[in-house]
Structures are given as C-alpha cells and as structure tokens.
Design a protein around this motif. Structure first.
Motif, PDB file in Angstrom:
ATOM      1  N   SER A  60       0.832  -1.236   0.015  1.00  0.00           N
ATOM      2  CA  SER A  60      -0.126  -0.060   0.000  1.00  0.00           C
ATOM      3  C   SER A  60       0.845   1.203   0.063  1.00  0.00           C
ATOM      4  N   LEU A  61       2.061   1.242   0.735  1.00  0.00           N
ATOM      5  CA  LEU A  61       2.841   2.246   0.710  1.00  0.00           C
ATOM      6  C   LEU A  61       3.621   2.488  -0.617  1.00  0.00           C
ATOM      7  N   TYR A  62       4.086   1.499  -1.357  1.00  0.00           N
ATOM      8  CA  TYR A  62       4.469   1.718  -2.730  1.00  0.00           C
ATOM      9  C   TYR A  62       3.511   2.128  -3.672  1.00  0.00           C
TER      10      TYR A  62
ATOM     11  N   ALA B 266       9.938   5.593   5.098  1.00  0.00           N
ATOM     12  CA  ALA B 266      10.123   6.957   5.206  1.00  0.00           C
ATOM     13  C   ALA B 266       8.501   7.484   4.937  1.00  0.00           C
ATOM     14  N   GLN B 267       7.782   6.811   3.991  1.00  0.00           N
ATOM     15  CA  GLN B 267       6.482   6.919   3.606  1.00  0.00           C
ATOM     16  C   GLN B 267       5.392   6.477   4.765  1.00  0.00           C
ATOM     17  N   TYR B 268       6.052   5.414   5.444  1.00  0.00           N
ATOM     18  CA  TYR B 268       5.128   4.950   6.466  1.00  0.00           C
ATOM     19  C   TYR B 268       5.141   6.024   7.849  1.00  0.00           C
ATOM     20  N   VAL B 269       6.318   6.365   7.854  1.00  0.00           N
ATOM     21  CA  VAL B 269       6.712   7.506   9.096  1.00  0.00           C
ATOM     22  C   VAL B 269       5.724   8.940   8.619  1.00  0.00           C
ATOM     23  N   ARG B 270       5.963   9.397   7.689  1.00  0.00           N
ATOM     24  CA  ARG B 270       5.455  10.404   7.249  1.00  0.00           C
ATOM     25  C   ARG B 270       3.791  10.288   7.348  1.00  0.00           C
ATOM     26  N   ASN B 271       3.415   9.127   6.990  1.00  0.00           N
ATOM     27  CA  ASN B 271       1.734   9.118   7.144  1.00  0.00           C
ATOM     28  C   ASN B 271       1.249   8.833   8.572  1.00  0.00           C
ATOM     29  N   LYS B 272       1.677   8.111   9.280  1.00  0.00           N
ATOM     30  CA  LYS B 272       1.468   7.857  10.713  1.00  0.00           C
ATOM     31  C   LYS B 272       1.957   8.749  11.837  1.00  0.00           C
TER      32      LYS B 272
ATOM     33  N   TYR C   1      14.859   3.339  11.429  1.00  0.00           N
ATOM     34  CA  TYR C   1      14.654   4.704  10.944  1.00  0.00           C
ATOM     35  C   TYR C   1      15.093   5.946  12.042  1.00  0.00           C
ATOM     36  N   PHE C   2      14.312   5.834  13.354  1.00  0.00           N
ATOM     37  CA  PHE C   2      14.617   6.578  14.048  1.00  0.00           C
ATOM     38  C   PHE C   2      16.152   6.407  14.923  1.00  0.00           C
ATOM     39  N   LEU C   3      16.484   5.402  15.243  1.00  0.00           N
ATOM     40  CA  LEU C   3      17.740   5.281  15.514  1.00  0.00           C
ATOM     41  C   LEU C   3      18.954   5.693  14.566  1.00  0.00           C
ATOM     42  N   GLN C   4      18.803   5.575  13.475  1.00  0.00           N
ATOM     43  CA  GLN C   4      19.716   6.407  12.573  1.00  0.00           C
ATOM     44  C   GLN C   4      19.735   7.741  12.768  1.00  0.00           C
TER      45      GLN C   4
ATOM     46  N   GLY D 259      -0.252   1.136  15.995  1.00  0.00           N
ATOM     47  CA  GLY D 259       0.499  -0.225  15.725  1.00  0.00           C
ATOM     48  C   GLY D 259       2.009   0.360  15.526  1.00  0.00           C
ATOM     49  N   ILE D 260       2.524   1.494  15.885  1.00  0.00           N
ATOM     50  CA  ILE D 260       3.673   2.123  15.796  1.00  0.00           C
ATOM     51  C   ILE D 260       4.718   1.378  16.896  1.00  0.00           C
TER      52      ILE D 260
END
Length: 464
Positions: free
Chosen positions: A333-335, A358-364, A444-447, A417-418
């Motif tokens: 779905s993100l794709y 990155a798209q998931y983080v933007r959405n959620k 993602y957030f660790l980096q 669900g994060i």
C-alpha cells in the motif's frame, strides 16, 4: 393465531401434560423442573409463574420461551411461535454490510486491488469442520487482517466457502460492543442489543433452538480490537467477557466465533487459554500458528504478491530485493501511494525500500495529530534502549512522566501499531515494556538519533 391465543393454548396443554387441573404458585417449580429435564433447556420458576399470571410481567414473552413451551407440549408444527430468526438474520446482514463497507473505505490500498488469501479460507473451513468453537487470525500490526476478514465475510455471504452455506454471519468491530454510557462491557448483552434479541433471552439458548429447528448456526466475526487501545480497560473487559461467553458455549455448535487480534494483545490472553482445559480444546489455532511469535497469519507468498501487482498500474517489474519487502501487505500500500505521488520510481531497490519506511513514518507520525509529542516519545525510547544496544524495547516505568503529560500521543502510537506494550519475560519480576512494533521504524529513528547525537556530541539519554 396471535400471541395471546397461542399463550392460552400453551397454558392449557402444559397443564394437561403435567396432569394439573388447577395450577397454584407451588406447581410452577414442578413445571419448570419437568420442562428442564425434558428439553435440557432451562425455563426458570419465575418465568413459569409469569406464564400463569402469578408474577408480574413487564414485557411480552420471548420467542424462545414460547418455542420451548411448544416443544414441550408437542404443539402442532402449524402453530408458528418461533419466527424471530429471520429478523436476526436481516439485522446481522445489515451490520455485516456496514462493517465490510467501513473496512473498504479505510483500506490504504484500494480494496479492488486487494486479494483473498487461500490459507485463511482453508483455515476457516477446517475450523467449521472441527469441534472447536472459536478461532482468531493473529499477527503483528499491518498484516492486513481486516482486509482478510472482509474477503472471508464476502466469501461466506456469496456461499463460496464449504460448510458456511447455512449460517447467519454477524461481522462487527470491537467498537460496536462499546457503549460510552456503560461502566462494564458484557459481550452477550451487547450482541443481543445489536440483533434485537429480548434482554431476558439467553443468546446461547436462542441460537441453540434455531440450530435444532433449522440447522442454521450463528458465526460472529470480531475485528478492530486495536481501536480500543485508547480504552484499554474496556478492551480487557471485552476480551475477558468474550472468553467467558466461549466457555459457556461448551460443546455447542450453534455459535462460532472468529476474531482478529494483534500478537501482543493475544499474548496477554494466551496464558488464560492455556490454563483452561475447555478453552484449550475449543480454540482452533490455525495451520500457521507459531507459539513463539504468537501469530498465525503468514507473510504474502510469491503468487499472492504477483496477483496483487497485476492490479497496480505502472508497477515496476519485481526484483528479488523488493519482493522481500512486499511480503508485508503494508509495504504494498505504501508503494502504491508513492507511485501515485511520483508516478514512477527510478531508484534502486535499496532506496525504494528505505522510501517505503519513510512514507510510513510520514503517514503515521508527521501527518498525524500530536506529531511533536510522538517524536519526543520515540526519541526517548531510542535513548532508553542505549541506542539499540538493549533491543527495541524500553521499561514503561521510565516513561511514566511522559505518559502523564502526553497520554493522547502515546495512545495513538499504540493504536496505530507503531508502539506496543509487552511483558518482559526475562526479567526477575514481570515488568511492562514499550517496544517499537516494526524493526525498520526502530532503525529509522535510531539512525536519526545517532546522527543528532554525533553532531552534538551527546552520549547520555535525553531528559527533556
């Protein structure tokens, strides 16, 4: 014949069968016991007293009561006293349609591009043929359980699943069972309200009688427990009430339950099931159940991925690296969202995979409410894990101050669900932990936090 006439005839036939010429209040207990022993169904002494006018009746007598009396006295089949199931079937169909339409409208991938899953249909058919009374589709967040349930519901309604050609399907969400005005949730009472069943009825006895007369069972689908993350106390009450109801079902086949639940939620109740011989025997765990991960919904296989991509316009040819990413329904779905925004992706697979996260983080997160507080929470957890050296989880007790200040943000992170709450099984005492649900979101957030810390020369946890 109207209800009053039927009731008068039933009274007369009951007295005739029990050889009672002039009934008294004392006879009502004898009649109740006789009916219960004959039918193996309970009609209380008080109900019998109401039948004969020795106790006040505030409501009309239920169809179940009239049908039980008719069966006891062998009333001629031409007397129709039990015609309520058609209304129940109609109400259940209406509710089911609304639930399916709601899931379709919220689907992040257009529903017409989604597919039914063969393993789920096979599991449901095996469940129907078994002696079990409840099952659940269990997985981590974003595995497409709601879509899976919707396809199964449509297959049942279209009579495409063997064993389900003679069943009434009620597809509800956990929110349908939640009433703001109620302090407690009793599963059976809420289902009776939804179906318009008399408050004094027993749902189980009502379904039993219909099953005996028509062979038609009641199948209840329940989705959306994650929506009650914001009402965790009520969610726990509801699930405990559901298991209590399943326990009361015993060996009956008139009602079967199918639930959809996240792994970390199911984990809390797996021990409850294991400690009950009856619940253990009546639970159909599914062919793919893994007791280590508390999940039975597998990732998409190659053929399923191919079938989905046949419906996506402008999709690039699938290579091996991206195929692994698309085993998780969320990434498809993100794709699709990225394709709609950019029309074409020219990046190599590694970059595309990173763009999915990155798209998931933007959405959620970044496009959601309380995004500033949510980012604070996620950064705090990264530091509490010592930048990943202690895994993706942090002790919940270390977040108490933040939880009281930013409760809504935290609950949305759980609901979406994060994050998920878990119990640390390796700890000396059972301690609650807060974990990232997705490894790639944690990375993602660790980096990001590592980059910030290196720039500022920070090595200690943030305290702001």
């Amino acid at each position: 014949m109207d209800d009053a006439s039927i009731l008068n005839e039933l009274r007369s036939l009951v007295l005739s069968k029990t050889c009672i010429q002039s009934v008294t209040p004392a006879d009502c207990k004898k009649i109740a016991v006789e009916i219960s022993q004959t039918l193996h169904r309970t009609l209380s002494e008080t109900t019998i007293k109401r039948i004969f006018g020795f106790a006040h009746s505030q409501h009309n007598f239920s169809k179940f009561t009239l049908a039980a009396l008719a069966e006891y006295v062998d009333m001629h089949p031409g007397h129709t006293v039990y015609d309520g199931w058609q209304d129940i079937d109609s109400k259940a169909s209406f509710i089911t349609t609304n639930t399916i339409n709601g899931i379709k409208s919220r689907s992040e991938l257009p529903f017409k591009m989604t597919i039914s899953r063969d393993f789920a249909a096979s599991d449901l058919q095996q469940f129907q043929q078994s002696e079990c009374s409840f099952t659940a589709f269990i997985s981590p967040p974003a595995y497409g359980r709601s879509i899976l349930m919707s396809h199964l519901a449509e297959q049942i309604r279209n009579q495409q699943l063997a064993g389900y050609h003679n069943t009434t399907l009620l597809f509800i969400t956990a929110r349908d069972l939640f009433e703001k005005t109620e302090q407690t949730i009793v599963f059976e009472e809420r289902v009776k309200t939804l179906l318009g069943i008399h408050p004094n009825e027993s749902l189980i006895q009502y379904a039993d009688l219909n099953y005996e007369q028509s062979g038609k069972s009641l199948t209840i689908f329940i989705d959306g427990f994650c929506e009650l993350e914001l009402k965790s106390r009520f969610r726990e009450q509801l699930i405990e009430s559901i298991f209590g109801f399943v326990h009361d079902l015993g060996d009956r086949k008139s009602i079967r339950m199918v639930m959809s639940m996240r792994s970390h939620t199911w984990k809390r109740y797996a021990k409850v099931i294991s400690q009950s011989t009856l619940l253990t025997q009546k639970w159909f765990c599914g062919t793919h159940y893994n007791p280590d991960t508390y999940a039975n919904v597998p990732c998409l296989d190659d053929q399923e991925i191919e079938n989905i991509f046949l419906g996506i316009e402008d999709a690039q040819p699938l290579n091996k690296a991206l195929r692994q990413e698309f085993r998780f329904p969320l990434n498809i779905s993100l794709y699709h969202q990225i394709l709609e925004e950019k029309s074409y992706l020219s990046e190599p697979p590694e970059i595309t995979a990173a763009e999915l996260t990155a798209q998931y983080v933007r959405n959620k997160i970044y496009r959601s409410n309380y995004y500033t507080e949510k980012i604070h929470f996620l950064r705090k957890i990264i530091h509490l894990t010592n930048f990943g050296k202690k895994g993706p989880c942090a002790p919940k007790e270390m977040l108490i101050t933040d939880l009281s200040a930013f409760r809504n943000a935290y609950l949305e992170l759980l609901s979406d669900g994060i994050l998920s709450e878990d119990i640390c099984e390796s700890c000396a005492s059972a301690k609650q932990t807060v974990c990232f649900s997705h490894a790639k979101v944690f990375d993602y957030f660790l980096q990001i936090e590592l980059l910030i810390s290196n720039e500022k020369g920070l090595t200690s946890p943030i305290d702001k």
